[in-house]
Write a protein that holds these residues in place. Structure first.
Motif, PDB file in Angstrom:
ATOM      1  N   ILE A 268       0.856  -1.183   0.000  1.00  0.00           N
ATOM      2  CA  ILE A 268       0.000   0.000   0.000  1.00  0.00           C
ATOM      3  C   ILE A 268       0.894   1.236   0.000  1.00  0.00           C
ATOM      4  N   ILE A 269       0.782   2.050  -1.035  1.00  0.00           N
ATOM      5  CA  ILE A 269       1.575   3.268  -1.150  1.00  0.00           C
ATOM      6  C   ILE A 269       0.739   4.452  -0.670  1.00  0.00           C
ATOM      7  N   GLY A 270       1.277   5.184   0.300  1.00  0.00           N
ATOM      8  CA  GLY A 270       0.596   6.375   0.780  1.00  0.00           C
ATOM      9  C   GLY A 270      -0.294   6.091   1.965  1.00  0.00           C
ATOM     10  N   ILE A 271       0.108   6.506   3.154  1.00  0.00           N
ATOM     11  CA  ILE A 271      -0.680   6.264   4.360  1.00  0.00           C
ATOM     12  C   ILE A 271      -1.443   7.540   4.693  1.00  0.00           C
TER      13      ILE A 271
ATOM     14  N   ARG B  25       7.207   7.809   1.984  1.00  0.00           N
ATOM     15  CA  ARG B  25       8.510   8.385   1.629  1.00  0.00           C
ATOM     16  C   ARG B  25       9.416   8.537   2.847  1.00  0.00           C
ATOM     17  N   SER B  26       8.819   8.787   4.005  1.00  0.00           N
ATOM     18  CA  SER B  26       9.613   8.912   5.223  1.00  0.00           C
ATOM     19  C   SER B  26       9.064   7.960   6.273  1.00  0.00           C
ATOM     20  N   SER B  27       9.759   7.850   7.378  1.00  0.00           N
ATOM     21  CA  SER B  27       9.346   6.942   8.442  1.00  0.00           C
ATOM     22  C   SER B  27       8.421   7.600   9.455  1.00  0.00           C
ATOM     23  N   SER B  28       7.922   8.806   9.166  1.00  0.00           N
ATOM     24  CA  SER B  28       7.118   9.555  10.134  1.00  0.00           C
ATOM     25  C   SER B  28       5.812   8.853  10.485  1.00  0.00           C
TER      26      SER B  28
ATOM     27  N   GLY C 194      12.149   6.858   0.799  1.00  0.00           N
ATOM     28  CA  GLY C 194      13.113   7.946   0.705  1.00  0.00           C
ATOM     29  C   GLY C 194      14.322   7.753   1.597  1.00  0.00           C
ATOM     30  N   GLU C 195      14.247   6.780   2.497  1.00  0.00           N
ATOM     31  CA  GLU C 195      15.338   6.537   3.441  1.00  0.00           C
ATOM     32  C   GLU C 195      16.025   5.196   3.203  1.00  0.00           C
TER      33      GLU C 195
END
Length: 370
Positions: A193-196, A219-222, A239-240
């Motif tokens: 699943i892309i995009g939370i 893209r990030s781990s936030s 991204g990481e």
């Protein structure tokens, strides 16, 4: 059917065509005619969807009404009247409507549980309804709504109205491709699943509910902690983690893209980790100017396919609602009372990504005089 208690004009919070896209104001507008298969609904609440913003910004096309465009297609309400040929609903039923409000009922698509693809189908707002005298539709930030019974869904008692609202569009939009591609029982399957966000946070939950192993991409781990709480077994920050594709060769039976913006999304990377014959499906719709870029060689090497999905059928909606009630699938919501000021603020916050993960407009009984 008697129409004496149905107002000839509805009220809603709309945006003027030549005004600021986020500045809503209370307007009145004539309702459309009530056809024999129509259900008349007095609205309780309505979710805010990214589609609302893109429509009000006119990034999908122009506003069609000069007197104010009322958006909103995650509608929950009570039935107050039914057309003479309605068989499924009665006055008092609690129901929902999504992004489609009518379809012809007679074409091959309608007869095969694909009514959301009906070529005469009509969007819930900002669309010309050829089945109702070319009425330009108005959405759910409003006092009432009228929809064909095929596009109306019964709400299980276990779901609150506010919880059910985002399922009408966001939930159904992700549920339909999940079950069409990996089945209603996805045990042993792995999906990405892309995009939370508004779509993705429900896709993760539904993926788990049908038994799949769910990998969440962002893209990030936030959002890692939240994605795992929703039911993802693995989280990948693309991204990481620069070598993430190496770890997922032949890893996915399906990848579902729930991100609206596609700028910076490397489609080749995602295609490269699909199993042979698997599919990348996109449900997030960006500005019409945005385009995907991919090499044909990537598809060739994996026998992969690229697809898209529009909403979902009533059959899928009914199953989705039952599953959500039984498995505890719930959107993460923030409630906002429906008025000009709060609608404007919520739309701007949604545009800034300042919501986790869905706004729901409430207090409709206080906002409208009808």
């Amino acid at each position: 059917m008697t129409t004496g208690e149905i107002p000839n004009e509805f009220q809603g919070y709309g945006v003027l065509k030549n005004g600021d896209w986020f500045k809503t104001q209370l307007i009145s507008y004539p309702r459309k005619n009530i056809n024999p298969k129509d259900v008349v609904i007095k609205n309780i609440c309505c979710g805010i969807c990214g589609s609302d913003l893109l429509t009000l910004k006119q990034q999908w096309g122009p506003m069609l009404r000069e007197d104010g465009c009322v958006v909103g297609h995650e509608i929950i309400g009570h039935v107050i009247a039914t057309g003479t040929e309605v068989t499924e609903f009665k006055v008092g039923d609690r129901v929902g409507v999504g992004a489609h409000c009518t379809s012809c009922g007679g074409c091959a698509r309608c007869k095969s549980d694909n009514e959301q693809y009906c070529l005469q189908g009509v969007d819930t707002y900002n669309d010309v309804d050829g089945l109702h005298d070319d009425y330009i539709t108005q959405g759910g930030y409003s006092s009432h709504f009228i929809a064909n019974e095929k596009e109306v869904f019964a709400i299980p008692a276990e779901l609150s109205s506010e919880e059910a609202a985002p399922l009408m569009c966001a939930g159904l939009t992700v549920f339909s491709p999940l079950v069409r591609e990996v089945g209603y029982n996805a045990t042993g399957k792995t999906m990405g699943i892309i995009g939370i966000g508004g779509l993705g946070h429900l896709a993760v939950q539904f993926g788990k509910a049908i038994g799949a192993n769910v990998v969440a991409f962002s893209r990030s781990s936030s959002k890692k902690k939240q994605a795992l709480e929703m039911g993802a077994s693995t989280f990948v920050a693309t991204g990481e983690e620069k070598d993430w594709t190496t770890n997922f060769k032949d890893g996915f039976d399906l990848i579902l893209n729930c991100a609206i913006g596609i700028d910076g999304l490397n489609l080749d990377d995602y295609i490269s980790v699909l199993k042979v014959g698997a599919k990348f499906v996109s449900v997030g719709l960006p500005d019409v100017k945005e385009k995907y870029s991919v090499s044909p060689f990537t598809f060739l090497q994996h026998g992969a396919a690229f697809g898209s999905s529009l909403l979902g059928s009533k059959k899928e909606a009914n199953y989705m609602l039952k599953l959500a009630a039984e498995k505890g699938v719930r959107p993460w919501i923030e409630k906002v009372p429906v008025n000009a000021k709060s609608c404007s603020e919520a739309l701007q916050r949604c545009d800034a990504g300042d919501v986790r993960y869905r706004f729901v407009l409430t207090d409709f009984d206080k906002a409208f005089s009808q």
